[in-house]
Scaffold this active site. Structure first.
Site, PDB file in Angstrom:
ATOM      1  N   ARG A 132     -20.095  -3.711 -75.037  1.00  0.00           N
ATOM      2  CA  ARG A 132     -18.762  -2.872 -74.955  1.00  0.00           C
ATOM      3  C   ARG A 132     -17.883  -3.509 -76.125  1.00  0.00           C
ATOM      4  O   ARG A 132     -18.039  -4.580 -76.884  1.00  0.00           O
ATOM      5  CB  ARG A 132     -18.084  -2.894 -73.833  1.00  0.00           C
ATOM      6  CG  ARG A 132     -18.523  -3.870 -72.846  1.00  0.00           C
ATOM      7  CD  ARG A 132     -17.629  -5.099 -73.146  1.00  0.00           C
ATOM      8  NE  ARG A 132     -16.239  -4.865 -73.260  1.00  0.00           N
ATOM      9  CZ  ARG A 132     -15.661  -5.713 -74.142  1.00  0.00           C
ATOM     10  NH1 ARG A 132     -15.939  -6.797 -74.591  1.00  0.00           N
ATOM     11  NH2 ARG A 132     -14.094  -5.456 -74.364  1.00  0.00           N
ATOM     12  N   GLY A 133     -16.811  -2.688 -76.482  1.00  0.00           N
ATOM     13  CA  GLY A 133     -15.943  -2.943 -77.689  1.00  0.00           C
ATOM     14  C   GLY A 133     -16.403  -2.332 -78.844  1.00  0.00           C
ATOM     15  O   GLY A 133     -17.555  -2.254 -79.055  1.00  0.00           O
ATOM     16  N   ALA A 134     -15.519  -1.672 -79.415  1.00  0.00           N
ATOM     17  CA  ALA A 134     -15.841  -0.735 -80.604  1.00  0.00           C
ATOM     18  C   ALA A 134     -16.615  -1.442 -81.509  1.00  0.00           C
ATOM     19  O   ALA A 134     -17.428  -0.765 -82.178  1.00  0.00           O
ATOM     20  CB  ALA A 134     -14.471  -0.096 -80.949  1.00  0.00           C
TER      21      ALA A 134
ATOM     22  N   ARG B  92     -20.675   6.770 -75.698  1.00  0.00           N
ATOM     23  CA  ARG B  92     -19.532   6.774 -75.454  1.00  0.00           C
ATOM     24  C   ARG B  92     -18.470   7.441 -76.318  1.00  0.00           C
ATOM     25  O   ARG B  92     -18.795   7.440 -77.590  1.00  0.00           O
ATOM     26  CB  ARG B  92     -18.871   5.314 -75.600  1.00  0.00           C
ATOM     27  CG  ARG B  92     -19.848   4.039 -74.882  1.00  0.00           C
ATOM     28  CD  ARG B  92     -19.163   3.740 -73.403  1.00  0.00           C
ATOM     29  NE  ARG B  92     -18.007   3.852 -73.117  1.00  0.00           N
ATOM     30  CZ  ARG B  92     -17.250   2.437 -73.092  1.00  0.00           C
ATOM     31  NH1 ARG B  92     -18.086   1.416 -73.244  1.00  0.00           N
ATOM     32  NH2 ARG B  92     -15.883   2.478 -73.075  1.00  0.00           N
TER      33      ARG B  92
ATOM     34  N   GLN C  29     -12.269  -6.790 -67.633  1.00  0.00           N
ATOM     35  CA  GLN C  29     -12.656  -7.406 -68.963  1.00  0.00           C
ATOM     36  C   GLN C  29     -11.741  -8.580 -69.305  1.00  0.00           C
ATOM     37  O   GLN C  29     -12.325  -9.567 -69.941  1.00  0.00           O
ATOM     38  CB  GLN C  29     -12.757  -6.251 -69.895  1.00  0.00           C
ATOM     39  CG  GLN C  29     -13.717  -5.122 -69.859  1.00  0.00           C
ATOM     40  CD  GLN C  29     -13.318  -3.989 -69.425  1.00  0.00           C
ATOM     41  OE1 GLN C  29     -12.212  -4.028 -68.527  1.00  0.00           O
ATOM     42  NE2 GLN C  29     -13.661  -2.934 -69.948  1.00  0.00           N
TER      43      GLN C  29
ATOM     44  N   ASP D  55      -9.684   0.950 -79.925  1.00  0.00           N
ATOM     45  CA  ASP D  55     -10.938   1.583 -80.031  1.00  0.00           C
ATOM     46  C   ASP D  55     -10.959   2.771 -81.214  1.00  0.00           C
ATOM     47  O   ASP D  55     -11.922   3.011 -81.444  1.00  0.00           O
ATOM     48  CB  ASP D  55     -11.512   2.268 -78.579  1.00  0.00           C
ATOM     49  CG  ASP D  55     -11.787   1.079 -77.629  1.00  0.00           C
ATOM     50  OD1 ASP D  55     -13.208   0.798 -77.571  1.00  0.00           O
ATOM     51  OD2 ASP D  55     -11.107   0.424 -77.047  1.00  0.00           O
TER      52      ASP D  55
ATOM     53  N   LYS E  68      -7.840   0.132 -74.246  1.00  0.00           N
ATOM     54  CA  LYS E  68      -8.129   0.103 -72.769  1.00  0.00           C
ATOM     55  C   LYS E  68      -6.821   0.550 -72.021  1.00  0.00           C
ATOM     56  O   LYS E  68      -5.653   0.228 -72.230  1.00  0.00           O
ATOM     57  CB  LYS E  68      -8.442  -1.210 -72.358  1.00  0.00           C
ATOM     58  CG  LYS E  68      -9.068  -1.470 -70.995  1.00  0.00           C
ATOM     59  CD  LYS E  68      -9.874  -0.249 -70.573  1.00  0.00           C
ATOM     60  CE  LYS E  68     -11.359  -0.393 -71.236  1.00  0.00           C
ATOM     61  NZ  LYS E  68     -12.351   0.188 -70.859  1.00  0.00           N
TER      62      LYS E  68
END
Length: 364
Positions: free
Chosen positions: A52-54, A89, A199, A240, A251
């Site tokens: 995860r994470g752009a 996503r 997270q 993101d 987030k």
């Protein structure tokens, strides 16, 4: 970054047949590495947030296209892989950016040349991400130094995980923090737990600890209190997707931190590599906001006192829950954007000073 003293990245190729990742759903209690061997496995890893994470999602889908080209380099196969991966996503723009880049480059080649080229391109995207993040750290470091006071540690508040684990290496919001720490400058990080997936508590705290950066995990609603008490020198978060006017999607909960920062005159910076900028969106209201499964709200997982992992319910059985994954922070609340080309005002004009080649882009 260092894990048990050993430098490593978050993703790596494995001999042209698979790609290695860290299963982030197992952190902080276990460092588990997985091998992904098909676009379907890559898609599952992204959907379940094993990765995860752009920026890391962008790198991962590039490897997904390389796996597809290895299994079957035909136009039909690559088109199918693209459709599978693009649906994983909706909010992070790096996903589409990387997929479009891979699709366009591979379409120029004969099928027999695509697999080798796809693996090379995925590694280039990874190396570019690392280079951009190091530049973000270099440009962000003076912002931290400007907040130094005597021999006291610079107090930094961050939200979610925009660190090494959200990128290929170094991180975005953490890049200036690591740069300061590695230069011997005293820093301390207030780490938002970041409900519902935690997270901050599980990922940011873990990686800061691995790298030896002093930090304290706090409940999400504590940041405003700390700002009122003068215990936060500046906030740095990731993103993101950033609209061309400087509005920032990050987030869920980021907007509230920005409001508290504004009310307490605490600088609020957003760190972003340029692939996170959506030049086709005129404002943040057009950014799609992911809605995730309600069980992330109603349940929580952790380690019990006897060392076992367990999941428990937090809410009444009959209570519904809403789970929006992101919110949009208006540009007016952002002190500045930290990019690989420098720091700018959060506006179309500010971004264009750093990216003049985008001045002719059409507004959405």
């Amino acid at each position: 970054m260092r894990v048990d003293g050993v430098p490593m990245r978050t993703i790596w190729p494995e001999g042209g047949v698979s790609v290695g990742i860290i299963d982030q759903t197992r952190l902080p209690h276990a460092l588990v590495k997985l091998s992904l061997r098909s676009p379907l496995e890559v898609a599952e890893a992204i959907k379940t947030m094993r990765v995860r994470g752009a920026p890391l999602i962008g790198a991962t889908v590039a490897f997904g296209m390389a796996l597809a080209a290895t299994i079957d380099p035909s136009d039909a196969s690559l088109h199918q892989a693209y459709q599978i991966l693009i649906a994983t996503r909706p909010t992070a723009v790096n996903l589409r950016w990387a997929l479009d880049r891979c699709k366009n480059e591979l379409a120029k080649l004969k099928p027999s040349d695509r697999a080798k080229a796809a693996w090379q391109l995925a590694e280039i995207i990874c190396d570019e991400d690392v280079a951009m993040n190091k530049c973000i750290g270099r440009h962000g470091l003076p912002l931290l130094k400007a907040r130094q006071h005597g021999d006291h540690a610079i107090q930094i508040l961050t939200h979610c995980n925009a660190g090494w684990l959200a990128t290929v290496d170094v991180g975005t919001a953490t890049a200036p923090i690591y740069a300061a720490h590695d230069a011997g400058i005293k820093v301390h990080v207030w780490v938002d737990e970041t409900r519902p997936r935690n997270q901050g508590a599980s990922l940011t705290a873990w990686e800061l600890g691995q790298h030896g950066v002093p930090h304290t995990v706090i409940a999400d609603n504590t940041g405003g209190h700390l700002m009122q008490r003068g215990k936060v020198d500046l906030c740095i978060v990731g993103t993101d997707r950033t609209a061309s006017n400087g509005d920032v999607a990050n987030k869920i909960g980021t907007y509230l931190k920005a409001l508290a920062a504004k009310d307490n005159a605490v600088p609020f910076y957003v760190a972003l590599p340029s692939p996170s900028i959506d030049w086709n969106l005129s404002d943040g209201g057009k950014i799609p906001i992911e809605e995730r499964d309600a069980t992330e709200i109603t349940r929580i997982s952790g380690m019990t006192s006897d060392g076992n992992l367990s999941t428990v319910r937090l809410t009444p059985q009959s209570s519904p829950a809403g789970n929006w994954g992101f919110d949009v922070t208006p540009a007016r609340l952002v002190t500045g954007l930290i990019t690989e080309r420098g720091v700018c005002v959060a506006s179309r004009e500010g971004l264009e000073t750093l990216f003049p080649e985008r001045r002719e882009s059409k507004h959405a």
